[in-house]
Design a protein around this motif. Structure first.
Motif, PDB file in Angstrom:
ATOM      1  N   ASP A 180       0.818  -1.211   0.000  1.00 42.32           N
ATOM      2  CA  ASP A 180       0.000   0.000   0.000  1.00 42.32           C
ATOM      3  C   ASP A 180       0.853   1.261   0.000  1.00 42.32           C
ATOM      4  O   ASP A 180       0.506   2.263  -0.640  1.00 42.32           O
ATOM      5  N   VAL A 181       1.969   1.220   0.724  1.00 43.02           N
ATOM      6  CA  VAL A 181       2.876   2.368   0.729  1.00 43.02           C
ATOM      7  C   VAL A 181       3.486   2.556  -0.653  1.00 43.02           C
ATOM      8  O   VAL A 181       3.515   3.675  -1.196  1.00 43.02           O
ATOM      9  N   ASP A 182       3.980   1.471  -1.232  1.00 44.79           N
ATOM     10  CA  ASP A 182       4.578   1.551  -2.576  1.00 44.79           C
ATOM     11  C   ASP A 182       3.552   2.030  -3.596  1.00 44.79           C
ATOM     12  O   ASP A 182       3.872   2.830  -4.487  1.00 44.79           O
ATOM     13  N   GLU A 183       2.328   1.539  -3.471  1.00 42.25           N
ATOM     14  CA  GLU A 183       1.257   1.959  -4.376  1.00 42.25           C
ATOM     15  C   GLU A 183       1.007   3.455  -4.260  1.00 42.25           C
ATOM     16  O   GLU A 183       0.846   4.159  -5.266  1.00 42.25           O
ATOM     17  N   SER A 184       0.981   3.958  -3.015  1.00 46.81           N
ATOM     18  CA  SER A 184       0.712   5.383  -2.813  1.00 46.81           C
ATOM     19  C   SER A 184       1.794   6.248  -3.453  1.00 46.81           C
ATOM     20  O   SER A 184       1.501   7.305  -4.017  1.00 46.81           O
ATOM     21  N   ILE A 185       3.043   5.797  -3.368  1.00 45.87           N
ATOM     22  CA  ILE A 185       4.153   6.551  -3.968  1.00 45.87           C
ATOM     23  C   ILE A 185       4.086   6.480  -5.486  1.00 45.87           C
ATOM     24  O   ILE A 185       4.315   7.479  -6.184  1.00 45.87           O
ATOM     25  N   SER A 186       3.748   5.311  -6.000  1.00 44.80           N
ATOM     26  CA  SER A 186       3.588   5.158  -7.454  1.00 44.80           C
ATOM     27  C   SER A 186       2.482   6.073  -7.975  1.00 44.80           C
ATOM     28  O   SER A 186       2.628   6.715  -9.028  1.00 44.80           O
ATOM     29  N   GLN A 187       1.387   6.159  -7.221  1.00 48.18           N
ATOM     30  CA  GLN A 187       0.296   7.050  -7.608  1.00 48.18           C
ATOM     31  C   GLN A 187       0.715   8.513  -7.520  1.00 48.18           C
ATOM     32  O   GLN A 187       0.296   9.340  -8.337  1.00 48.18           O
ATOM     33  N   LEU A 188       1.546   8.846  -6.523  1.00 46.92           N
ATOM     34  CA  LEU A 188       2.063  10.218  -6.429  1.00 46.92           C
ATOM     35  C   LEU A 188       2.856  10.588  -7.685  1.00 46.92           C
ATOM     36  O   LEU A 188       2.758  11.716  -8.185  1.00 46.92           O
ATOM     37  N   GLU A 189       3.634   9.642  -8.175  1.00 44.92           N
ATOM     38  CA  GLU A 189       4.418   9.897  -9.387  1.00 44.92           C
ATOM     39  C   GLU A 189       3.505  10.151 -10.586  1.00 44.92           C
ATOM     40  O   GLU A 189       3.769  11.026 -11.423  1.00 44.92           O
ATOM     41  N   LYS A 190       2.400   9.404 -10.661  1.00 45.11           N
ATOM     42  CA  LYS A 190       1.442   9.611 -11.754  1.00 45.11           C
ATOM     43  C   LYS A 190       0.726  10.953 -11.594  1.00 45.11           C
ATOM     44  O   LYS A 190       0.517  11.677 -12.574  1.00 45.11           O
ATOM     45  N   THR A 191       0.369  11.276 -10.358  1.00 43.43           N
ATOM     46  CA  THR A 191      -0.312  12.545 -10.096  1.00 43.43           C
ATOM     47  C   THR A 191       0.598  13.722 -10.423  1.00 43.43           C
ATOM     48  O   THR A 191       0.152  14.732 -10.981  1.00 43.43           O
ATOM     49  N   LYS A 192       1.866  13.590 -10.095  1.00 42.05           N
ATOM     50  CA  LYS A 192       2.825  14.664 -10.384  1.00 42.05           C
ATOM     51  C   LYS A 192       2.828  15.025 -11.860  1.00 42.05           C
ATOM     52  O   LYS A 192       2.889  16.208 -12.227  1.00 42.05           O
ATOM     53  N   LYS A 193       2.769  14.019 -12.731  1.00 46.93           N
ATOM     54  CA  LYS A 193       2.804  14.281 -14.173  1.00 46.93           C
ATOM     55  C   LYS A 193       1.627  15.137 -14.617  1.00 46.93           C
ATOM     56  O   LYS A 193       1.718  15.875 -15.596  1.00 46.93           O
ATOM     57  N   LYS A 194       0.530  15.060 -13.875  1.00 44.71           N
ATOM     58  CA  LYS A 194      -0.676  15.808 -14.241  1.00 44.71           C
ATOM     59  C   LYS A 194      -0.713  17.208 -13.641  1.00 44.71           C
ATOM     60  O   LYS A 194      -1.265  18.127 -14.251  1.00 44.71           O
ATOM     61  N   ILE A 195      -0.128  17.373 -12.435  1.00 45.91           N
ATOM     62  CA  ILE A 195      -0.390  18.620 -11.695  1.00 45.91           C
ATOM     63  C   ILE A 195       0.835  19.495 -11.457  1.00 45.91           C
ATOM     64  O   ILE A 195       0.693  20.629 -11.008  1.00 45.91           O
ATOM     65  N   SER A 196       2.026  19.007 -11.726  1.00 48.89           N
ATOM     66  CA  SER A 196       3.236  19.741 -11.344  1.00 48.89           C
ATOM     67  C   SER A 196       3.511  20.925 -12.261  1.00 48.89           C
ATOM     68  O   SER A 196       2.833  21.133 -13.278  1.00 48.89           O
ATOM     69  N   SER A 197       4.540  21.675 -11.914  1.00 50.52           N
ATOM     70  CA  SER A 197       4.931  22.841 -12.712  1.00 50.52           C
ATOM     71  C   SER A 197       5.462  22.445 -14.076  1.00 50.52           C
ATOM     72  O   SER A 197       5.629  23.300 -14.946  1.00 50.52           O
ATOM     73  N   LEU A 198       5.726  21.162 -14.275  1.00 44.78           N
ATOM     74  CA  LEU A 198       6.222  20.679 -15.575  1.00 44.78           C
ATOM     75  C   LEU A 198       5.094  20.522 -16.576  1.00 44.78           C
ATOM     76  O   LEU A 198       5.339  20.279 -17.759  1.00 44.78           O
ATOM     77  N   ASN A 199       3.851  20.659 -16.097  1.00 43.32           N
ATOM     78  CA  ASN A 199       2.692  20.509 -16.976  1.00 43.32           C
ATOM     79  C   ASN A 199       1.653  21.560 -16.619  1.00 43.32           C
ATOM     80  O   ASN A 199       0.828  21.352 -15.725  1.00 43.32           O
ATOM     81  N   LEU A 200       1.682  22.672 -17.290  1.00 43.96           N
ATOM     82  CA  LEU A 200       0.762  23.771 -16.983  1.00 43.96           C
ATOM     83  C   LEU A 200      -0.355  23.886 -18.012  1.00 43.96           C
ATOM     84  O   LEU A 200      -1.016  24.918 -18.131  1.00 43.96           O
ATOM     85  N   VAL A 201      -0.575  22.800 -18.756  1.00 43.88           N
ATOM     86  CA  VAL A 201      -1.671  22.702 -19.715  1.00 43.88           C
ATOM     87  C   VAL A 201      -2.456  21.438 -19.376  1.00 43.88           C
ATOM     88  O   VAL A 201      -1.869  20.384 -19.143  1.00 43.88           O
TER      89      VAL A 201
END
Length: 336
Positions: free
Chosen positions: A169-190
């Motif tokens: 569950d911990v590993d899953e949560s971190i993996s999901q954080l990585e996916k979420t980052k691609k959508k919401i971080s400063s590297l993707n403002l569109v």
């Protein structure tokens, strides 16, 4: 249109850069080489902390809500009177100087409780060493709220035998954080859901949530206040349907935000449908935010990530620096 130059202009301390690192920080501190700790004969856990530190207690309480152990979250000065030698008090103060947390920790020692503290240093460190309390140093990056994943995953690391969260569950949560980052971080403002939500917010958000996602909703309310310097409200959707919903019969600048779980309880899903129908029929603009799939840890942590970033974007769109918290400092100086 928001771009990196605008982020840098208003987010002067670079808080967004820390948010961009959340998946990396979570992984790093979950595997950090902390000294292990053992506590025996525990039937009650008390989490104590305020502000950004308090969020951690809410998240861990949500994780433990279906376990056979009594959990309390204390945000204030008073240890529950039921606390005794079988109680483990987990004190978290990112700054290390939170007077409420220090007061509860002192009460815990006087009551004969077991205890462990987490801080970046400060009075919590000094007190813990003086009283020979288990203490783990965890760094502060930018601010307590931005340091959230460092503290949460450090605690999951250190207390892995006490807080029964599966490694999967911990590993899953971190993996999901990585996916979420691609959508919401400063590297993707569109096509960024956090930015789109920030652009949608123009009035006072009213954040509705089911009990299991309370930690994410309360955190969002707090982050909007601290980062974007705006008022916000949070209500349990079940309770609101017995009182708060009536207030929508009057016009206002409030904006409902529905925090929903991918696999909410069946009756809760029905209720969400009714609420959305009510808002639509009454021409009340609303938006719904759904959690990721997975464990409660994945759901709550990823909602917090998406919603925290929204609060930062809302600050920058309003030409506000998210880091300064002058009002909190005003209070803290007078509480010493």
């Amino acid at each position: 249109m928001l771009d990196i130059k605008i982020l840098d202009r208003y987010d002067k301390s670079g808080m967004y850069k820390i948010y961009d690192m959340w998946p990396q920080l979570a992984k790093q501190y979950y595997h950090f080489d902390y000294k292990p700790v053992e506590f025996d004969d525990i039937d009650n856990i008390v989490f104590t902390g305020m502000g950004g530190s308090g969020t951690i207690g809410n998240v861990l309480a949500a994780i433990l809500s279906k376990k056979n152990i009594h959990v309390s979250v204390v945000k204030g000065f008073h240890l529950p009177k039921t606390a005794d030698s079988k109680t483990l008090v987990i004190a978290t103060s990112v700054s290390g100087s939170t007077v409420e947390t220090l007061t509860v920790l002192d009460s815990a020692i006087k009551a004969g409780c077991k205890a462990i503290s987490f801080s970046s240093g400060g009075k919590i460190e000094s007190y813990s060493k003086k009283k020979k309390i288990e203490w783990r140093q965890v760094p502060l990056l930018n601010s307590p709220r931005a340091s959230f994943p460092i503290y949460l995953y450090s605690i999951l690391n250190v207390l892995g035998d006490i807080i029964p969260v599966k490694k999967h569950d911990v590993d899953e949560s971190i993996s999901q954080l990585e996916k979420t980052k691609k959508k919401i971080s400063s590297l993707n403002l569109v096509c960024n859901p956090s930015l789109e939500l920030a652009e949608w917010i123009s009035g006072v958000p009213v954040i509705y949530y089911p009990f299991g996602l309370q930690a994410a909703a309360i955190r969002f309310k707090n982050s909007l206040s601290e980062n974007a310097k705006v008022h916000a409200m949070a209500e349990d959707i079940m309770e609101a349907c017995h009182n708060g919903i009536v207030a929508w019969e009057s016009k206002s600048n409030l904006q409902p935000i529905l925090i929903q779980g991918k696999d909410d309880f069946g009756k809760t899903k029905i209720l969400w449908g009714i609420i959305e129908e009510y808002f639509s029929e009454n021409k009340i603009g609303y938006t719904a935010i759904k959690s990721v799939d997975g464990s409660i840890l994945s759901k709550v942590v990823n909602l917090i990530y998406l919603l925290d970033y929204c609060s930062l974007y809302r600050a920058v769109l309003s030409k506000i620096d998210p880091t300064p918290i002058r009002s909190i400092e005003f209070v803290k100086k007078r509480m010493k």
